[in-house]
Design a protein around this motif. Structure first.
Motif, PDB file in Angstrom:
ATOM      1  N   LEU A  35       0.252  11.993 -31.238  1.00  0.00           N
ATOM      2  CA  LEU A  35      -0.963  12.805 -32.442  1.00  0.00           C
ATOM      3  C   LEU A  35      -1.767  13.612 -32.157  1.00  0.00           C
ATOM      4  O   LEU A  35      -2.126  14.033 -30.973  1.00  0.00           O
ATOM      5  CB  LEU A  35      -1.988  11.210 -32.981  1.00  0.00           C
ATOM      6  N   ASP A  37      -5.209  13.849 -33.286  1.00  0.00           N
ATOM      7  CA  ASP A  37      -6.514  13.608 -32.962  1.00  0.00           C
ATOM      8  C   ASP A  37      -6.932  13.884 -31.640  1.00  0.00           C
ATOM      9  O   ASP A  37      -6.293  13.549 -30.235  1.00  0.00           O
ATOM     10  CB  ASP A  37      -6.223  12.218 -33.588  1.00  0.00           C
ATOM     11  N   PHE A  61      -9.333   5.144 -37.562  1.00  0.00           N
ATOM     12  CA  PHE A  61      -8.113   6.047 -38.954  1.00  0.00           C
ATOM     13  C   PHE A  61      -8.367   5.760 -40.314  1.00  0.00           C
ATOM     14  O   PHE A  61      -8.148   6.303 -41.118  1.00  0.00           O
ATOM     15  CB  PHE A  61      -6.339   4.870 -38.811  1.00  0.00           C
ATOM     16  N   ARG A  65      -8.218   9.231 -41.185  1.00  0.00           N
ATOM     17  CA  ARG A  65      -6.780   9.501 -41.447  1.00  0.00           C
ATOM     18  C   ARG A  65      -6.295   8.317 -42.051  1.00  0.00           C
ATOM     19  O   ARG A  65      -4.862   7.962 -41.837  1.00  0.00           O
ATOM     20  CB  ARG A  65      -6.734   9.767 -39.740  1.00  0.00           C
ATOM     21  N   GLU A  67      -4.268   8.952 -44.574  1.00  0.00           N
ATOM     22  CA  GLU A  67      -3.117   9.164 -45.225  1.00  0.00           C
ATOM     23  C   GLU A  67      -2.052   8.769 -44.074  1.00  0.00           C
ATOM     24  O   GLU A  67      -0.690   8.452 -44.281  1.00  0.00           O
ATOM     25  CB  GLU A  67      -3.151  10.613 -44.797  1.00  0.00           C
ATOM     26  N   LEU A  68      -2.592   8.617 -42.382  1.00  0.00           N
ATOM     27  CA  LEU A  68      -1.655   8.387 -41.710  1.00  0.00           C
ATOM     28  C   LEU A  68      -0.917   6.837 -41.894  1.00  0.00           C
ATOM     29  O   LEU A  68      -0.126   5.950 -41.074  1.00  0.00           O
ATOM     30  CB  LEU A  68      -2.480   7.760 -39.913  1.00  0.00           C
ATOM     31  N   ALA A  70      -1.903   4.046 -40.802  1.00  0.00           N
ATOM     32  CA  ALA A  70      -1.644   3.236 -39.199  1.00  0.00           C
ATOM     33  C   ALA A  70      -2.001   2.074 -39.579  1.00  0.00           C
ATOM     34  O   ALA A  70      -2.456   1.307 -39.733  1.00  0.00           O
ATOM     35  CB  ALA A  70      -3.135   3.675 -38.604  1.00  0.00           C
TER      36      ALA A  70
END
Ligand code: XBP
Ligand code: MG
Length: 259
Positions: A35, A37, A61, A65, A67-68, A70
């Motif tokens: 990742l 990040d 996340f 994030r 869009e991940l 997770a």
């Protein structure tokens, strides 16, 4: 009511484990997973408002994030890798105790006052961290160690402190809590424990509210590094060091003030 136990928080209280410990370990975990990040000091300081490593990563996340998308599997994998990296840092001796920690724990045990730990951190590394920063003898003297896995609700929920009191067989007013963060002070206060706040790197200059603490100092103090008192609503005498005597006065003032 006699002081019978002192229950310490771990991260930020016994040692500055966050900026150069957990944060660095998280970045290594992100790298190992592939990742991009990386958590810099400032972002991590803001994320610390969420207690619990997995809970903190899930929050990150979801907010930064989305869009991940997770899932729990990725979060668990990252947390496991982070803890492996953090354990390696402990073994390498990178994490040292804050000033006065070993002195005070030794004094409390010598005076027959129980010493416990209540943390939202993972049991996987807590034991090794306690040995690393207290030394094996003092670590063996601990009366109770409550870790993140032992509770269903993390700080500022009072569950960890209530469980520590239960395992010590004590009433709330018989113990004092020592915490570095607002979340921790609020957890201790909600469980009814008088509380000493020792804000550290991430909490001293943040806009954290220590108003529910019974005393706030910049460290526990050493002879060559005297304590700076930050907040003292009960006007407790602190002559350079936080000692068992100071904690007894704090407990008496806090409990006495409740009548
Ligand atoms: C601080 C935390 C923990 C640590 C990381 O715990 O919230 O999550 O940041 O540990 P405390 P884990 O101040 O209550 O000791 O990643 O194992 O949760
Ligand atoms: Mg803490």
């Amino acid at each position: 009511m006699k002081l019978r136990a002192v229950v310490f928080d771990v991260d930020g209280t016994l040692a500055e484990t966050e900026r150069d410990g957990h944060r660095v370990a998280w970045n290594r975990a992100f790298e190992l997973i592939g990742l991009p990040d990386r958590w810099d000091e400032e972002l991590y300081g803001r994320l610390l408002w969420v207690t619990g490593g997995r809970e903190r990563l899930r929050f990150y996340f979801e907010v930064f994030r989305p869009e991940l998308r997770a899932d729990d599997r990725l979060i668990q994998k990252a947390h496991d890798l982070k803890n492996r990296e953090f354990l390696a840092m402990l073994t390498a001796g990178i994490i040292q105790p804050r000033p006065g920690v070993r002195r005070l724990v030794g004094e409390l045990l010598d005076r027959g006052i129980a010493v416990g730990v209540a943390t939202t951190g993972s049991r996987e590394w807590v034991g090794l961290l306690l040995e690393a920063i207290l030394g094996p003898d003092l670590a063996r003297g601990l009366g109770v160690v409550v870790a993140g896995e032992d509770v269903t609700r993390k700080k500022p929920d009072p569950e960890a402190y209530r469980l520590a009191l239960y395992r010590l067989g004590l009433q709330a007013g018989e113990a004092v809590a020592v915490e570095d963060s607002q979340n921790g002070v609020e957890a201790a206060a909600a469980a009814g424990l008088p509380c000493l706040a020792v804000p550290g790197f991430y909490t001293l200059f943040a806009r954290e509210d220590f108003g529910r603490a019974d005393l706030a100092v910049d460290s526990l103090g050493e002879s060559e590094q005297p304590v700076r008192v930050l907040y003292n609503p009960h006007k407790i005498a602190v002559d350079g060091l936080v000692t068992a005597e100071v904690l007894t006065c704090l407990q008496q003032a806090a409990v006495g003030g409740r009548r």
